[in-house]
Write a protein that holds these residues in place. Structure first.
Motif, PDB file in Angstrom:
ATOM      1  N   LEU A  62       9.592  76.958 -16.377  1.00 56.05           N
ATOM      2  CA  LEU A  62      10.561  77.708 -17.198  1.00 56.05           C
ATOM      3  C   LEU A  62       9.949  78.996 -17.735  1.00 56.05           C
ATOM      4  CD1 LEU A  62      12.103  74.667 -19.051  1.00 56.05           C
ATOM      5  CD2 LEU A  62      13.387  76.253 -17.629  1.00 56.05           C
ATOM      6  N   ARG A  63       8.666  78.960 -18.063  1.00 52.02           N
ATOM      7  CA  ARG A  63       7.996  80.163 -18.568  1.00 52.02           C
ATOM      8  C   ARG A  63       7.855  81.216 -17.457  1.00 52.02           C
ATOM      9  NH1 ARG A  63       3.910  77.886 -20.998  1.00 52.02           N
ATOM     10  NH2 ARG A  63       4.510  78.189 -23.164  1.00 52.02           N
ATOM     11  N   ASP A  64       7.576  80.752 -16.239  1.00 51.22           N
ATOM     12  CA  ASP A  64       7.391  81.679 -15.112  1.00 51.22           C
ATOM     13  C   ASP A  64       8.715  82.088 -14.467  1.00 51.22           C
ATOM     14  OD1 ASP A  64       4.743  81.270 -15.600  1.00 51.22           O
ATOM     15  OD2 ASP A  64       4.454  79.805 -13.997  1.00 51.22           O
ATOM     16  N   GLY A  65       9.798  81.370 -14.789  1.00 51.19           N
ATOM     17  CA  GLY A  65      11.093  81.673 -14.194  1.00 51.19           C
ATOM     18  C   GLY A  65      11.278  81.077 -12.817  1.00 51.19           C
ATOM     19  N   THR A  66      10.463  80.055 -12.486  1.00 52.88           N
ATOM     20  CA  THR A  66      10.537  79.437 -11.149  1.00 52.88           C
ATOM     21  C   THR A  66      11.293  78.109 -11.171  1.00 52.88           C
ATOM     22  OG1 THR A  66       8.379  78.403 -11.549  1.00 52.88           O
ATOM     23  CG2 THR A  66       8.390  80.510 -10.381  1.00 52.88           C
ATOM     24  N   HIS A  67      11.896  77.761 -12.305  1.00 54.10           N
ATOM     25  CA  HIS A  67      12.647  76.497 -12.401  1.00 54.10           C
ATOM     26  C   HIS A  67      13.874  76.558 -11.492  1.00 54.10           C
ATOM     27  CE1 HIS A  67      14.995  73.222 -14.269  1.00 54.10           C
ATOM     28  NE2 HIS A  67      13.810  72.738 -14.613  1.00 54.10           N
ATOM     29  N   ARG A  68      14.233  75.402 -10.877  1.00 52.93           N
ATOM     30  CA  ARG A  68      15.323  75.386  -9.889  1.00 52.93           C
ATOM     31  C   ARG A  68      16.678  75.766 -10.474  1.00 52.93           C
ATOM     32  NH1 ARG A  68      13.955  70.060 -10.925  1.00 52.93           N
ATOM     33  NH2 ARG A  68      15.616  68.758 -11.798  1.00 52.93           N
TER      34      ARG A  68
END
Length: 283
Positions: A136-142
């Motif tokens: 979530l911090r990196d913005g890679t959550h599905r």
């Protein structure tokens, strides 16, 4: 408003047995109005058996009747069921499906509004994992594109006090982390005294003398032990011989006594025989 523990089953029962609006049912069960409409049309939850919220102790008949008369009124749960999410947060958490799906949104809210909270505290508050927080911090959550931040207190994932405590703990930890480390001055060890060759020689000589004395003492002790053992053996043999001699002497004395007794008995018999024989008279 807080959802019952089985929101869809409760919604099925309310749709089938009351004249409440889809919005009223959706607000009480924390479902979307269109989802309640889909339940009424039989498109969703057609295989779910309805749960009566009155017999389950979640609602009263008077409350249902009040809201049926007024379409703008909202259903209010009975006192024990009024704050189910708060009770669940105390009981370490039996979450509803909607609450579980809201976890990423709650984490996103904390990351944006309370960036000082460390990951371990977020895990403790929301009941999540560090890889999920990192995604979530990196913005890679599905589901990143569909997520909207939600206050975890508002949706019942934690209490305000827990959130404040987490912020306080994280601030303290960050302060300790950012403090400059104190340089520790290593104390120099005193230099070892140089050992001269003469001292080494004297030490070796002393060691050899001690070793020799120990060996001599050991040999003397061994010799004394052997001597003592030999003396004990000799004394035992002498004692045994004396005992044997005494036994033989005793045996011989007993034999002599027996022989003397035999002779005495024979002599007595002879004497009696002589006395018993009559004298021969000459004609």
């Amino acid at each position: 408003m807080t959802a019952p523990l089985m929101p869809k089953a409760t919604a099925v029962w309310l749709v089938e047995n009351t004249t409440l609006t889809f919005k009223q049912i959706g607000d009480f069960c924390e479902l979307h109005e269109l989802e309640v409409q889909a339940i009424a049309d039989g498109d969703v939850a057609f295989n779910i058996v309805g749960l009566n919220p009155v017999t389950a102790g979640q609602l009263t008949e008077e409350e249902i009747a009040r809201c049926e008369k007024d379409a703008t009124a909202s259903l209010t749960a009975v006192e024990p069921e009024r704050n189910v999410k708060v009770q669940n947060s105390k009981n370490k958490k039996v979450l509803s499906p909607s609450q579980r799906s809201d976890k990423p949104a709650a984490i996103l809210w904390i990351l944006r509004n309370c960036p000082e909270i460390i990951d371990s505290q977020i895990c403790k508050l929301i009941g999540t994992t560090k890889p999920t927080i990192a995604a979530l911090r990196d913005g890679t959550h599905r589901d990143m594109a569909n997520l909207r931040p939600k206050n975890p207190v508002a949706i019942g994932l934690c209490k305000e006090k827990d959130l404040d405590d987490a912020i306080a703990v994280s601030k303290k930890w960050n302060e300790q982390k950012n403090q400059p480390k104190k340089k520790t001055v290593k104390k120099k060890k005193p230099a070892a005294k140089k050992v001269t060759k003469a001292a080494e020689k004297a030490a070796a000589k002393k060691k050899a003398a001690l070793k020799k004395a120990a060996e001599k003492e050991k040999a003397a002790a061994k010799k004394a032990a052997e001597k003592k053992k030999a003396a004990e053996k000799k004394a035992a043999a002498k004692k045994k011989a004396a005992e044997k001699k005494a036994a033989e002497k005793k045996k011989a004395a007993a034999k002599a006594k027996k022989t003397t007794l035999k002779k005495k008995t024979a002599a007595k018999k002879t004497s009696k025989a002589k006395k018993a024989k009559p004298a021969v008279v000459e004609a």
